[in-house]
Design a protein around this motif. Sequence first.
Motif, PDB file in Angstrom:
ATOM      1  N   ASP A 157       0.826  -1.206   0.000  1.00 24.03           N
ATOM      2  CA  ASP A 157       0.000   0.000   0.000  1.00 24.03           C
ATOM      3  C   ASP A 157       0.863   1.261   0.000  1.00 24.03           C
ATOM      4  O   ASP A 157       1.987   1.252   0.493  1.00 24.03           O
ATOM      5  CB  ASP A 157      -0.898   0.022   1.237  1.00 24.03           C
ATOM      6  N   ASP A 161       0.482   3.876   1.747  1.00 18.42           N
ATOM      7  CA  ASP A 161       0.696   4.511   3.053  1.00 18.42           C
ATOM      8  C   ASP A 161       1.812   3.836   3.855  1.00 18.42           C
ATOM      9  O   ASP A 161       2.095   4.216   4.981  1.00 18.42           O
ATOM     10  CB  ASP A 161      -0.608   4.524   3.864  1.00 18.42           C
ATOM     11  N   GLN A 174       2.019   1.184   5.504  1.00 21.15           N
ATOM     12  CA  GLN A 174       1.668   0.615   6.809  1.00 21.15           C
ATOM     13  C   GLN A 174       2.353  -0.735   6.986  1.00 21.15           C
ATOM     14  O   GLN A 174       2.551  -1.190   8.092  1.00 21.15           O
ATOM     15  CB  GLN A 174       0.156   0.434   6.911  1.00 21.15           C
ATOM     16  N   ARG A 215       2.272  -4.107  11.950  1.00 21.73           N
ATOM     17  CA  ARG A 215       1.708  -3.119  11.031  1.00 21.73           C
ATOM     18  C   ARG A 215       1.749  -1.743  11.677  1.00 21.73           C
ATOM     19  O   ARG A 215       1.367  -1.578  12.830  1.00 21.73           O
ATOM     20  CB  ARG A 215       0.269  -3.495  10.697  1.00 21.73           C
ATOM     21  N   ARG A 220      -0.920   4.598   9.489  1.00 24.03           N
ATOM     22  CA  ARG A 220      -0.817   5.378   8.248  1.00 24.03           C
ATOM     23  C   ARG A 220      -0.066   6.667   8.576  1.00 24.03           C
ATOM     24  O   ARG A 220      -0.435   7.373   9.511  1.00 24.03           O
ATOM     25  CB  ARG A 220      -2.239   5.675   7.786  1.00 24.03           C
TER      26      ARG A 220
HETATM   27 MG    MG Z   1      -3.615   1.673   4.878  1.00 20.58          MG
END
Ligand code: MG
Length: 348
Positions: free
Chosen positions: A106, A108, A110, A208, A211
């Motif tokens: 992704d 962002d 993350q 994780r 963001r």
């Molecule tokens: Mg995300």
Amino acid sequence: MTGGKPLLAMVVPCYNEEETLPAAAQQLLDKLTGLIAADAVSPESMVLFVDDGSTDATWDLIEKRARENPRRFAGVKLSKNRGHQNALLCGLLSIKDSVDAAISLDADLQDDIDVIDEMINQYRAGREIVYGVRSDRTKDSFFKKATAQGFYRFMRFLGADIVYNHADFRLMGKAALRALAEYGEVNLFLRGIVPLLGYKTGSVYYGRKERFAGTSKYPPRKMLKFALEGITSFSVRPIRFIAALGLGMFAASLAMTAYAAAQYFRGNTVSGWSSVICSLWCVGGLILLSLGVVGEYVGKIYLEAKHRPRFNIEKTLFEGGGARPAGKPPAGPHQGGGAAFVNQEGQL
Ligand code: MG
Ligand code: UDP
């Protein structure tokens, strides 16, 4: 290590990510430069951004990078917003023939890009698919954590083979990418399809992160839609449930008939009660049962309509024999290469 340096593409779907893109692009570039310097991946490796019909400056930012550094950055722009899964599939299929492996992640960031090194190690040791699995969810909100874990459990209960706590952060080799291309389904739930491909798989674990900029592009409404997509694309158990319910109700209707008859003969009923009660249960049960039977056929049609490949070949040993596939598999450092070729030529 069994394989040579793979030509790697990092595939990043982006929807209105103008706030995250500049920093993400820089971090991915640094990562790639490090991997190339460490001789882990080919110097031709690159980052592919897929703009999923963004309405902000995302595409301009991608274009700028691709123009300034075409060796490392490439971009694809979708004509409108088609959702994360479609954008990701578009990216993976666009590069499937020109790379050895692709990692989807992704915008962002993350997902921890530092585990990419381990993903590549596993790939080079012969794993065709390497899943990024979240080892903790402490950074997720309570709501997200509860709904996500409930979803994984429910999917498993329904019989879909999905990897627990794995989203779409994964490495796929060329053979797996080509096999994925054979799945023509429109309702896309990649997390359910990838385990169907087979091949040797591995996992890497990471925490994780949050963001780092911008807001989530997956509001609860989209999440729910996505979850329903997953359930209805991979399981016909809800249909079976209706059939079972119908059967149960029909059986209960027989008991109710006996009860109503007994009450009738005992004279405990007002006129008309027995026949109404009997027909209510009986008809209700029969309707549900018939729905279940019809549903069973609809389920079959649904599965057939997906035209999923019935198998994916990992290796063939046709050398020196009379019968061979239509072409000779190209020689490749990675064991999946030959198989992919056969797979692409047709399903034998
Ligand atoms: Mg995300
Ligand atoms: N995304 C996309 N199309 C969409 C929604 C999201 O390409 O319609 C991308 C988004 O830009 C990001 C990734 O999918 O790179 C995951 O989205 P997000 O981080 O917002 O989801 P969350 O992590 O909150 O579940």
